[in-house]
Design an enzyme around this catalytic site. Structure first.
Site, PDB file in Angstrom:
ATOM      1  N   LYS A  13       0.824  -1.210   0.000  1.00  0.00           N
ATOM      2  CA  LYS A  13       0.000   0.000   0.000  1.00  0.00           C
ATOM      3  C   LYS A  13       0.865   1.271   0.000  1.00  0.00           C
ATOM      4  O   LYS A  13       0.625   2.194  -0.754  1.00  0.00           O
ATOM      5  CB  LYS A  13      -0.904   0.043   1.243  1.00  0.00           C
ATOM      6  N   ARG A  88      -9.664   1.015   8.721  1.00  0.00           N
ATOM      7  CA  ARG A  88      -9.258  -0.375   8.909  1.00  0.00           C
ATOM      8  C   ARG A  88     -10.329  -1.169   9.640  1.00  0.00           C
ATOM      9  O   ARG A  88     -10.099  -2.309  10.030  1.00  0.00           O
ATOM     10  CB  ARG A  88      -7.982  -0.407   9.734  1.00  0.00           C
ATOM     11  N   ARG A 123      11.410  -6.547   4.666  1.00  0.00           N
ATOM     12  CA  ARG A 123      11.070  -5.122   4.653  1.00  0.00           C
ATOM     13  C   ARG A 123      12.012  -4.314   5.533  1.00  0.00           C
ATOM     14  O   ARG A 123      12.383  -4.734   6.621  1.00  0.00           O
ATOM     15  CB  ARG A 123       9.627  -4.935   5.127  1.00  0.00           C
ATOM     16  N   ARG A 156      11.039  -2.972  11.258  1.00  0.00           N
ATOM     17  CA  ARG A 156       9.958  -2.591  12.176  1.00  0.00           C
ATOM     18  C   ARG A 156       9.728  -3.701  13.196  1.00  0.00           C
ATOM     19  O   ARG A 156       9.720  -4.873  12.844  1.00  0.00           O
ATOM     20  CB  ARG A 156       8.663  -2.369  11.377  1.00  0.00           C
ATOM     21  N   ARG A 167      -1.107  -9.721  12.799  1.00  0.00           N
ATOM     22  CA  ARG A 167      -1.611  -8.609  11.981  1.00  0.00           C
ATOM     23  C   ARG A 167      -2.462  -9.120  10.830  1.00  0.00           C
ATOM     24  O   ARG A 167      -3.444  -8.485  10.445  1.00  0.00           O
ATOM     25  CB  ARG A 167      -0.436  -7.776  11.453  1.00  0.00           C
TER      26      ARG A 167
HETATM   27  P1  AMP Z   1       0.743   0.034   8.814  1.00  0.00           P
HETATM   28  O1  AMP Z   1       1.978   0.839   8.744  1.00  0.00           O
HETATM   29  O2  AMP Z   1      -0.378   0.602   7.973  1.00  0.00           O
HETATM   30  O3  AMP Z   1       0.983  -1.428   8.532  1.00  0.00           O
HETATM   31  O4  AMP Z   1       0.217   0.125  10.326  1.00  0.00           O
HETATM   32  C1  AMP Z   1       0.990  -0.378  11.384  1.00  0.00           C
HETATM   33  C2  AMP Z   1       0.126  -0.548  12.623  1.00  0.00           C
HETATM   34  O5  AMP Z   1      -0.415   0.718  13.008  1.00  0.00           O
HETATM   35  C3  AMP Z   1      -1.077  -1.449  12.465  1.00  0.00           C
HETATM   36  O6  AMP Z   1      -0.745  -2.818  12.625  1.00  0.00           O
HETATM   37  C4  AMP Z   1      -1.982  -0.929  13.576  1.00  0.00           C
HETATM   38  O7  AMP Z   1      -1.555  -1.399  14.848  1.00  0.00           O
HETATM   39  C5  AMP Z   1      -1.721   0.570  13.527  1.00  0.00           C
HETATM   40  N1  AMP Z   1      -2.670   1.260  12.619  1.00  0.00           N
HETATM   41  C6  AMP Z   1      -2.381   1.870  11.426  1.00  0.00           C
HETATM   42  N2  AMP Z   1      -3.495   2.383  10.869  1.00  0.00           N
HETATM   43  C7  AMP Z   1      -4.521   2.067  11.708  1.00  0.00           C
HETATM   44  C8  AMP Z   1      -5.920   2.275  11.687  1.00  0.00           C
HETATM   45  N3  AMP Z   1      -6.532   2.914  10.680  1.00  0.00           N
HETATM   46  N4  AMP Z   1      -6.644   1.812  12.752  1.00  0.00           N
HETATM   47  C9  AMP Z   1      -6.070   1.177  13.784  1.00  0.00           C
HETATM   48  N5  AMP Z   1      -4.760   0.915  13.862  1.00  0.00           N
HETATM   49  C10 AMP Z   1      -3.980   1.363  12.834  1.00  0.00           C
END
Ligand code: AMP
Length: 210
Positions: A13, A88, A123, A156, A167
């Site tokens: 994404k 999400r 990653r 990360r 996740r």
């Molecule tokens: P990402 O970088 O998009 O993979 O997000 C990393 C982590 O941030 C996710 O696994 C969630 O714990 C948190 N996170 C990111 N966006 C959201 C969202 N819209 N709602 C809830 N948690 C989020």
């Protein structure tokens, strides 16, 4: 264009939202990036978020809805935006509707779980600007150094294999139902994530131009 990018963690994404942002000249915002920035700054919001993120869970809706609301109300979004990683969950999508935000397209990048698990181990993320790389599929020019800002790259915490599995469970149970939600509204488009970034980008551009 007001666009939402969906897909499992590691589906690409962030990479694709950058490409779309450059081509259509609209800002891309990632709630994950915002939360990681809050953690780096050591803010209270960051501290709250970190526990959920490290456990592979979603950060509470109230926290992310608050930050996205502020962002969407700002001037940078007046000609459109790309939301990467928001909404999400169904309550987050409903909150977006309550804000009166009209969504033109929801693009879902589809990648199998086995591929995601393999990809996540490679990653790397920049400690300075947050840019994302992959040791095999999207490497930086110099190993472990960001092409954009020259800072070092790191893995990360939530890309550890166990957390990735959690996740993915969270994605399937809480985020994937959004596909049906947006399909009913006639705005969902699905694209198969490819091995090469540029091949996925070609499909993404074609889907958005259709
Ligand atoms: P990402 O970088 O998009 O993979 O997000 C990393 C982590 O941030 C996710 O696994 C969630 O714990 C948190 N996170 C990111 N966006 C959201 C969202 N819209 N709602 C809830 N948690 C989020």
């Amino acid at each position: 264009m007001n666009l939402i990018l969906m897909g499992a963690p590691g589906a690409g994404k962030g990479t694709q939202s950058e490409k779309i942002s450059t081509k259509w000249n609209i800002p891309a915002v990632s709630t994950g990036d915002m939360l990681r920035a809050a953690i780096r700054e050591g803010s209270e919001l960051g501290q709250t978020a970190k526990g959920y993120m490290d456990a592979g869970q979603l950060v509470p809706d109230s926290v992310v809805i608050g930050i996205i609301k502020e962002y969407l109300a700002s001037d940078v979004c007046k000609n459109g935006f790309i939301l990467d990683g928001f909404p999400r969950s169904i309550p987050q999508a409903e909150a977006l509707e309550e804000m009166g935000v009209k969504i033109d397209k929801v693009l879902s990048i589809e990648v199998k779980d086995e591929t995601i698990i393999e990809r996540m181990s490679g990653r790397r993320v920049c400690s300075g600007c947050g840019a994302s790389y992959h040791v095999k599929y999207n490497p930086s020019e110099k190993e472990n150094v960001c092409d954009k800002c020259g800072k070092s790259l790191y893995i990360r915490d939530d890309d550890a294999a166990d957390t990735v599995k959690k996740r993915l469970d969270t994605y399937h149970s809480q985020t994937e139902p959004l596909k049906a939600f947006y399909e009913k509204k006639g705005v969902l488009v699905c694209v198969e994530g490819q091995e090469k970034v540029e091949d996925t980008t070609a499909l993404v551009f074609a889907a958005l131009e259709a």
